[in-house]
Design a protein around this motif. Structure first.
Motif, PDB file in Angstrom:
ATOM      1  N   TYR A   1       0.884  -1.209   0.077  1.00 14.49           N
ATOM      2  CA  TYR A   1      -0.250   0.242   0.005  1.00 14.49           C
ATOM      3  C   TYR A   1       1.025   0.971  -0.258  1.00 14.49           C
ATOM      4  O   TYR A   1       0.564   2.451  -0.272  1.00 14.49           O
ATOM      5  N   GLY A   2       1.858   1.480   0.449  1.00 15.02           N
ATOM      6  CA  GLY A   2       3.080   2.576   0.699  1.00 15.02           C
ATOM      7  C   GLY A   2       2.661   2.798   1.863  1.00 15.02           C
ATOM      8  O   GLY A   2       1.445   2.416   3.026  1.00 15.02           O
ATOM      9  N   ASP A   3       2.762   4.300   2.234  1.00 20.26           N
ATOM     10  CA  ASP A   3       2.491   5.206   3.534  1.00 20.26           C
ATOM     11  C   ASP A   3       1.936   6.185   3.480  1.00 20.26           C
ATOM     12  O   ASP A   3       2.697   7.622   4.692  1.00 20.26           O
ATOM     13  N   GLU A   4       1.663   6.286   2.217  1.00 19.88           N
ATOM     14  CA  GLU A   4       0.518   8.028   1.824  1.00 19.88           C
ATOM     15  C   GLU A   4       0.271   8.383   3.147  1.00 19.88           C
ATOM     16  O   GLU A   4      -0.936   9.272   2.881  1.00 19.88           O
ATOM     17  N   PHE A   5      -0.729   7.332   3.209  1.00 12.97           N
ATOM     18  CA  PHE A   5      -2.498   7.332   4.477  1.00 12.97           C
ATOM     19  C   PHE A   5      -1.838   7.225   6.156  1.00 12.97           C
ATOM     20  O   PHE A   5      -2.602   7.287   7.081  1.00 12.97           O
ATOM     21  N   ILE A   6      -0.339   7.645   6.043  1.00  9.20           N
ATOM     22  CA  ILE A   6       0.165   8.301   7.460  1.00  9.20           C
ATOM     23  C   ILE A   6      -1.097   8.254   8.262  1.00  9.20           C
ATOM     24  O   ILE A   6      -0.719   8.854   9.522  1.00  9.20           O
ATOM     25  N   ALA A   7      -1.869   9.390   8.184  1.00 12.76           N
ATOM     26  CA  ALA A   7      -2.264  10.568   8.319  1.00 12.76           C
ATOM     27  C   ALA A   7      -3.687   9.381   9.722  1.00 12.76           C
ATOM     28  O   ALA A   7      -4.810  10.136  10.057  1.00 12.76           O
ATOM     29  N   ALA A   8      -3.852   8.710   8.935  1.00 12.43           N
ATOM     30  CA  ALA A   8      -4.965   8.263   8.891  1.00 12.43           C
ATOM     31  C   ALA A   8      -4.550   6.471  10.801  1.00 12.43           C
ATOM     32  O   ALA A   8      -5.380   6.447  11.054  1.00 12.43           O
ATOM     33  N   VAL A   9      -3.201   7.017  11.572  1.00 17.08           N
ATOM     34  CA  VAL A   9      -2.720   6.250  12.410  1.00 17.08           C
ATOM     35  C   VAL A   9      -4.120   6.301  13.768  1.00 17.08           C
ATOM     36  O   VAL A   9      -4.453   7.655  13.658  1.00 17.08           O
ATOM     37  N   ASN A  10      -4.317   5.759  14.656  1.00 13.53           N
ATOM     38  CA  ASN A  10      -4.831   5.746  15.670  1.00 13.53           C
ATOM     39  C   ASN A  10      -4.276   7.218  16.626  1.00 13.53           C
ATOM     40  O   ASN A  10      -3.222   6.834  17.284  1.00 13.53           O
ATOM     41  N   ARG A  11      -4.937   7.831  17.393  1.00  9.00           N
ATOM     42  CA  ARG A  11      -4.935   9.011  17.803  1.00  9.00           C
ATOM     43  C   ARG A  11      -4.142   8.544  19.087  1.00  9.00           C
ATOM     44  O   ARG A  11      -2.977   9.160  19.629  1.00  9.00           O
ATOM     45  N   PRO A  12      -4.762   7.627  20.092  1.00  6.90           N
ATOM     46  CA  PRO A  12      -4.623   7.293  21.130  1.00  6.90           C
ATOM     47  C   PRO A  12      -2.919   6.584  21.215  1.00  6.90           C
ATOM     48  O   PRO A  12      -2.437   6.153  21.885  1.00  6.90           O
ATOM     49  N   ILE A  13      -3.047   5.618  19.299  1.00  7.72           N
ATOM     50  CA  ILE A  13      -1.246   4.926  19.678  1.00  7.72           C
ATOM     51  C   ILE A  13       0.012   6.089  19.789  1.00  7.72           C
ATOM     52  O   ILE A  13       1.118   5.642  20.208  1.00  7.72           O
ATOM     53  N   ILE A  14      -0.448   7.400  18.877  1.00  6.75           N
ATOM     54  CA  ILE A  14       0.524   8.240  18.997  1.00  6.75           C
ATOM     55  C   ILE A  14       1.048   8.894  20.281  1.00  6.75           C
ATOM     56  O   ILE A  14       1.963   9.280  20.680  1.00  6.75           O
ATOM     57  N   GLU A  15       0.217   8.939  20.585  1.00  7.53           N
ATOM     58  CA  GLU A  15      -0.147   9.679  22.306  1.00  7.53           C
ATOM     59  C   GLU A  15       0.003   8.687  23.155  1.00  7.53           C
ATOM     60  O   GLU A  15       1.108   9.399  24.085  1.00  7.53           O
ATOM     61  N   LYS A  16       0.557   7.444  23.337  1.00  2.00           N
ATOM     62  CA  LYS A  16       0.743   6.680  23.984  1.00  2.00           C
ATOM     63  C   LYS A  16       2.473   6.345  23.859  1.00  2.00           C
ATOM     64  O   LYS A  16       3.215   5.724  24.805  1.00  2.00           O
ATOM     65  N   LEU A  17       2.468   6.080  22.563  1.00  2.00           N
ATOM     66  CA  LEU A  17       4.331   6.073  22.268  1.00  2.00           C
ATOM     67  C   LEU A  17       4.939   7.034  21.846  1.00  2.00           C
ATOM     68  O   LEU A  17       6.341   6.658  21.839  1.00  2.00           O
ATOM     69  N   SER A  18       4.285   8.321  22.381  1.00  2.00           N
ATOM     70  CA  SER A  18       5.359   9.344  22.549  1.00  2.00           C
ATOM     71  C   SER A  18       5.999   9.128  23.975  1.00  2.00           C
ATOM     72  O   SER A  18       5.579   9.457  24.990  1.00  2.00           O
ATOM     73  N   VAL A  19       7.612  10.121  23.572  1.00  2.00           N
ATOM     74  CA  VAL A  19       8.053  10.269  24.656  1.00  2.00           C
ATOM     75  C   VAL A  19       7.569  11.928  25.836  1.00  2.00           C
ATOM     76  O   VAL A  19       7.994  12.977  24.857  1.00  2.00           O
ATOM     77  N   TYR A  20       7.168  11.853  26.561  1.00  2.00           N
ATOM     78  CA  TYR A  20       7.473  13.204  27.441  1.00  2.00           C
ATOM     79  C   TYR A  20       7.072  13.067  28.927  1.00  2.00           C
ATOM     80  O   TYR A  20       7.331  12.002  29.315  1.00  2.00           O
ATOM     81  N   THR A  21       7.449  14.187  28.954  1.00  2.00           N
ATOM     82  CA  THR A  21       7.518  14.067  30.455  1.00  2.00           C
ATOM     83  C   THR A  21       5.732  14.312  31.282  1.00  2.00           C
ATOM     84  O   THR A  21       5.594  15.328  30.826  1.00  2.00           O
ATOM     85  N   PRO A  22       5.358  13.637  31.914  1.00  2.00           N
ATOM     86  CA  PRO A  22       4.183  13.164  32.418  1.00  2.00           C
ATOM     87  C   PRO A  22       3.915  15.218  33.805  1.00  2.00           C
ATOM     88  O   PRO A  22       4.718  14.936  33.856  1.00  2.00           O
ATOM     89  N   SER A  23       2.487  15.607  33.451  1.00  2.00           N
ATOM     90  CA  SER A  23       2.108  17.125  34.621  1.00  2.00           C
ATOM     91  C   SER A  23       2.383  16.140  36.346  1.00  2.00           C
ATOM     92  O   SER A  23       2.049  15.499  36.264  1.00  2.00           O
ATOM     93  N   ASP A  24       2.635  17.379  37.080  1.00  2.00           N
ATOM     94  CA  ASP A  24       1.956  16.459  38.129  1.00  2.00           C
ATOM     95  C   ASP A  24       0.852  16.158  38.587  1.00  2.00           C
ATOM     96  O   ASP A  24       0.971  15.724  39.228  1.00  2.00           O
ATOM     97  N   GLU A  25       0.020  16.568  38.065  1.00  2.00           N
ATOM     98  CA  GLU A  25      -1.404  16.322  37.711  1.00  2.00           C
ATOM     99  C   GLU A  25      -1.969  15.108  37.693  1.00  2.00           C
ATOM    100  O   GLU A  25      -1.907  14.042  38.369  1.00  2.00           O
TER     101      GLU A  25
END
Length: 288
Positions: free
Chosen positions: A133-157
């Motif tokens: 298929y190629g990787d042209e429809f990368i915009a259809a990625v599941n949003r929770p997967i992007i958030e869960k696999l991204s590296v960031y510092t969690p807030s104090d709350e």
């Protein structure tokens, strides 16, 4: 003949998709179970620290728990997507383009596979889908997967809420008022020391009269008149001649370049002249 070749090729491709997705699915289930067991042990340790009153350690280690929980949640979503694709293998074989109801699953696997180092079989499935298929429809990625696999510092709350959940899960009487007041404190409240100093200085200025100055002038009763410098006295000239004589003696002992002697002589004469002029100014102020 071409029809038979196409039929057998489709069969080989279909079996390859099925084999790779099945291996990836079994690997995801193993990793999810392993991470689930690790999370339980980590939460138990946090509960023990909370019970013993070691809140600073829990405040640091809870970040690792949040990271592991995010990865575990992302893997569970990928597990569901692999199960969906395993059921839709006949559709994947028969159609050249990706269907709309499969785009999210395919795009999520293409996005997540390079970020899941402990799932090498999922990377094989990703390469198969990119080839087809190629990787042209990368915009259809599941949003929770992007958030869960991204590296960031969690807030104090977020950290505080996770600690409260752990305390409630293990029935720990944790007094969270101090921690809650600490992270709810505004940045200005952390600077009370500087505000106290500024208030003290304000009181000092208020006690003074408006016309008074904080420091007295250097010459309050005398008027200073700036006069030009005068040439040095004879004593200074004698000192300069003595300096020349000492330079000549040192020159006899060891060879010195003419340029260095000239520079030294000028600097010494200038120092002596400045010293003599300073003495003249001081004597004049004393007479006045």
């Amino acid at each position: 003949m071409s029809i038979l070749n196409r039929f057998f090729n489709w069969g080989l491709i279909g079996s390859k998709y099925k084999t790779c997705i099945t291996l990836a699915l079994s690997q995801i289930k193993l990793v999810v179970n392993k991470r689930d067991a690790q999370l339980k042990l980590m939460r138990q340790e946090i509960a023990q620290f909370l019970q013993s009153g070691q809140e600073p350690i829990t405040w640091i280690r809870v970040e690792h728990i949040i990271r592991e929980q995010n990865i575990w949640a992302a893997y569970t979503i990928l597990e569901l997507f692999c199960e969906l694709l395993l059921l839709r293998i006949p559709v994947i074989e028969s159609q050249r383009e990706c269907r709309l109801d499969l785009k999210e699953a395919v795009a999520s696997i293409i996005f997540a596979a390079p970020r899941c180092s402990d799932l090498p079989d999922l990377l094989t499935v990703r390469n198969l889908f990119i080839t087809k298929y190629g990787d042209e429809f990368i915009a259809a990625v599941n949003r929770p997967i992007i958030e869960k696999l991204s590296v960031y510092t969690p807030s104090d709350e977020v950290k505080f809420n996770v600690l409260k959940e752990i305390a409630q899960e293990y029935n720990i009487l944790w007094d969270s008022s101090k921690t809650e007041a600490e992270f709810n404190k505004l940045p200005e409240d952390l600077l009370n020391g500087s505000k106290q100093i500024s208030s003290v200085t304000a009181e000092i200025f208020e006690t003074k009269s408006p016309n008074a100055t904080l420091w007295p002038p250097l010459f309050s009763n005398t008027q200073v008149q700036v006069q030009p410098l005068q040439p040095p006295k004879a004593d200074a000239i004698l000192i300069s001649t003595e300096a020349k004589q000492s330079l000549a003696d040192t020159q006899k002992e060891r060879p010195v370049s003419l340029e260095s002697l000239d520079v030294l002589e000028r600097s010494r004469v200038a120092i002596v002249a400045a010293h003599a002029a300073n003495e003249l100014v001081v004597e004049k102020y004393k007479v006045e």
